[in-house]
Write an enzyme that holds these catalytic residues in place. Sequence first.
Site, PDB file in Angstrom:
ATOM      1  N   ARG A 229       0.857  -1.195   0.000  1.00 49.27           N
ATOM      2  CA  ARG A 229       0.000   0.000   0.000  1.00 49.27           C
ATOM      3  C   ARG A 229       0.887   1.237   0.000  1.00 49.27           C
ATOM      4  O   ARG A 229       1.873   1.290   0.729  1.00 49.27           O
ATOM      5  CB  ARG A 229      -0.851   0.052   1.278  1.00 49.27           C
ATOM      6  CG  ARG A 229      -1.865  -1.010   1.384  1.00 49.27           C
ATOM      7  CD  ARG A 229      -3.035  -0.649   2.279  1.00 49.27           C
ATOM      8  NE  ARG A 229      -2.734  -0.051   3.574  1.00 49.27           N
ATOM      9  CZ  ARG A 229      -3.677   0.274   4.452  1.00 49.27           C
ATOM     10  NH1 ARG A 229      -4.952   0.080   4.168  1.00 49.27           N
ATOM     11  NH2 ARG A 229      -3.370   0.804   5.620  1.00 49.27           N
TER      12      ARG A 229
ATOM     13  N   ASP B 202       4.824  -4.999  10.441  1.00 48.49           N
ATOM     14  CA  ASP B 202       5.840  -4.414  11.325  1.00 48.49           C
ATOM     15  C   ASP B 202       5.946  -5.199  12.627  1.00 48.49           C
ATOM     16  O   ASP B 202       7.043  -5.430  13.139  1.00 48.49           O
ATOM     17  CB  ASP B 202       5.496  -2.953  11.643  1.00 48.49           C
ATOM     18  CG  ASP B 202       5.774  -2.034  10.458  1.00 48.49           C
ATOM     19  OD1 ASP B 202       6.244  -2.529   9.419  1.00 48.49           O
ATOM     20  OD2 ASP B 202       5.498  -0.830  10.583  1.00 48.49           O
TER      21      ASP B 202
ATOM     22  N   THR C 128      -1.627   7.279   0.404  1.00 47.39           N
ATOM     23  CA  THR C 128      -2.975   7.158  -0.174  1.00 47.39           C
ATOM     24  C   THR C 128      -3.667   5.835   0.174  1.00 47.39           C
ATOM     25  O   THR C 128      -4.868   5.690  -0.065  1.00 47.39           O
ATOM     26  CB  THR C 128      -2.890   7.210  -1.707  1.00 47.39           C
ATOM     27  OG1 THR C 128      -2.131   6.065  -2.145  1.00 47.39           O
ATOM     28  CG2 THR C 128      -2.201   8.486  -2.181  1.00 47.39           C
TER      29      THR C 128
ATOM     30  N   ASP D 218      -0.013  -2.375  12.688  1.00 45.82           N
ATOM     31  CA  ASP D 218       0.581  -2.813  11.420  1.00 45.82           C
ATOM     32  C   ASP D 218       1.112  -4.228  11.601  1.00 45.82           C
ATOM     33  O   ASP D 218       2.114  -4.452  12.283  1.00 45.82           O
ATOM     34  CB  ASP D 218       1.716  -1.854  11.025  1.00 45.82           C
ATOM     35  CG  ASP D 218       2.230  -2.162   9.633  1.00 45.82           C
ATOM     36  OD1 ASP D 218       2.565  -3.336   9.355  1.00 45.82           O
ATOM     37  OD2 ASP D 218       2.275  -1.242   8.803  1.00 45.82           O
TER      38      ASP D 218
HETATM   39  C1  PRP Z   1      -0.959  -4.423   4.631  1.00 47.63           C
HETATM   40  C2  PRP Z   1      -1.598  -5.789   4.790  1.00 47.63           C
HETATM   41  C3  PRP Z   1      -2.368  -5.944   3.515  1.00 47.63           C
HETATM   42  C4  PRP Z   1      -2.828  -4.542   3.253  1.00 47.63           C
HETATM   43  C5  PRP Z   1      -4.265  -4.435   3.670  1.00 47.63           C
HETATM   44  O1  PRP Z   1       0.144  -4.499   3.822  1.00 47.63           O
HETATM   45  O2  PRP Z   1      -0.691  -6.817   4.976  1.00 47.63           O
HETATM   46  O3  PRP Z   1      -1.607  -6.427   2.438  1.00 47.63           O
HETATM   47  O4  PRP Z   1      -2.012  -3.666   4.043  1.00 47.63           O
HETATM   48  O5  PRP Z   1      -4.746  -3.190   3.352  1.00 47.63           O
HETATM   49  P1  PRP Z   1      -5.817  -2.942   2.203  1.00 47.63           P
HETATM   50  O6  PRP Z   1      -6.893  -3.947   2.398  1.00 47.63           O
HETATM   51  O7  PRP Z   1      -6.250  -1.532   2.473  1.00 47.63           O
HETATM   52  O8  PRP Z   1      -5.126  -3.060   0.878  1.00 47.63           O
HETATM   53  P2  PRP Z   1       1.125  -3.277   3.516  1.00 47.63           P
HETATM   54  O9  PRP Z   1       0.893  -2.748   2.133  1.00 47.63           O
HETATM   55  O10 PRP Z   1       1.096  -2.288   4.636  1.00 47.63           O
HETATM   56  O11 PRP Z   1       2.539  -3.976   3.443  1.00 47.63           O
HETATM   57  P3  PRP Z   1       3.253  -5.030   4.401  1.00 47.63           P
HETATM   58  O12 PRP Z   1       2.686  -6.358   4.025  1.00 47.63           O
HETATM   59  O13 PRP Z   1       4.685  -4.894   4.010  1.00 47.63           O
HETATM   60  O14 PRP Z   1       2.998  -4.650   5.826  1.00 47.63           O
HETATM   61  N1  URA Z   2      -2.443  -3.152   7.281  1.00 44.09           N
HETATM   62  C1  URA Z   2      -2.142  -3.446   8.559  1.00 44.09           C
HETATM   63  O1  URA Z   2      -1.104  -4.071   8.841  1.00 44.09           O
HETATM   64  N2  URA Z   2      -3.003  -3.069   9.514  1.00 44.09           N
HETATM   65  C2  URA Z   2      -4.134  -2.401   9.251  1.00 44.09           C
HETATM   66  O2  URA Z   2      -4.891  -2.087  10.185  1.00 44.09           O
HETATM   67  C3  URA Z   2      -4.420  -2.091   7.919  1.00 44.09           C
HETATM   68  C4  URA Z   2      -3.567  -2.482   6.939  1.00 44.09           C
END
Ligand code: PRP
Ligand code: URA
Length: 217
Positions: A111, A212, A115, A209
């Site tokens: 993401r 993280d 945005t 998150d």
């Molecule tokens: C997080 C999570 C999903 C996404 C969900 O990933 O693991 O992939 O956000 O959000 P959405 O439904 O609004 O798309 P992120 O892009 O933060 O990356 P990460 O996996 O590296 O934490």
């Molecule tokens: N990704 C995360 O890891 N947590 C949230 O709450 C939304 C997106």
Amino acid sequence: MSDYAAHPNLTVLPASGQVRGLMTIIRNVETRRNDFIFYSDRLTRLLVEKSLELLPVFPKSVVTPLSLPYDGVGFEGKICAVSIMRAGESMEKPVREVCKKIRVGKILIQRNEETAEPVVYYSKLPSDIGRRWVFLLDPMLATGGSAREAIRILLEAGVREDHLIFINLLACPEGLHTIFNTFPQVRVVTGAVDEGLNDRAYIVPGLGDFGDRYFGT
Ligand code: PRP
Ligand code: URA
């Protein structure tokens, strides 16, 4: 936003004492990383077992060590898993603990932090994925943007929409709305459905998150 609790394509883990206990640990801001990993892995194994219940079986008779027949069932069809990187990779180990020798594809989607729009970087899938049931793995279903892009890639690769099961630990109505309205045959298996999203598109009350906390970054 509609109430998705009764949607026919949604399975939520029953809120038993165990499941609520695991959720309480991983939602707690004070939980340290090694406990976060251990208890979210436990929840993932329960979610995978729940997802396997959605797959078909066929009648199969065997003979027990007492030379008596047992009319049981066999598992029908091949499965594979596809993780949405990075956080979805955390679910691969517990999936392998339940599904021996499962093939695992990867789709890298991140993401945009400003945005919350998903950006697709990379995908690598089993060559015969169109003939398999697919467990799509991502712990968080927030806006649904990342899962929507991943599902598009899988359908383009030949996966049948009704053979796709999206497994996540935490969902919210906004994300479920995105998935069910875009892909009416995809099924979702989740640990809980939270209230909604905050102004940064984080699930509330949520767990923060996931990537993280799991990977310690
Ligand atoms: C997080 C999570 C999903 C996404 C969900 O990933 O693991 O992939 O956000 O959000 P959405 O439904 O609004 O798309 P992120 O892009 O933060 O990356 P990460 O996996 O590296 O934490
Ligand atoms: N990704 C995360 O890891 N947590 C949230 O709450 C939304 C997106």
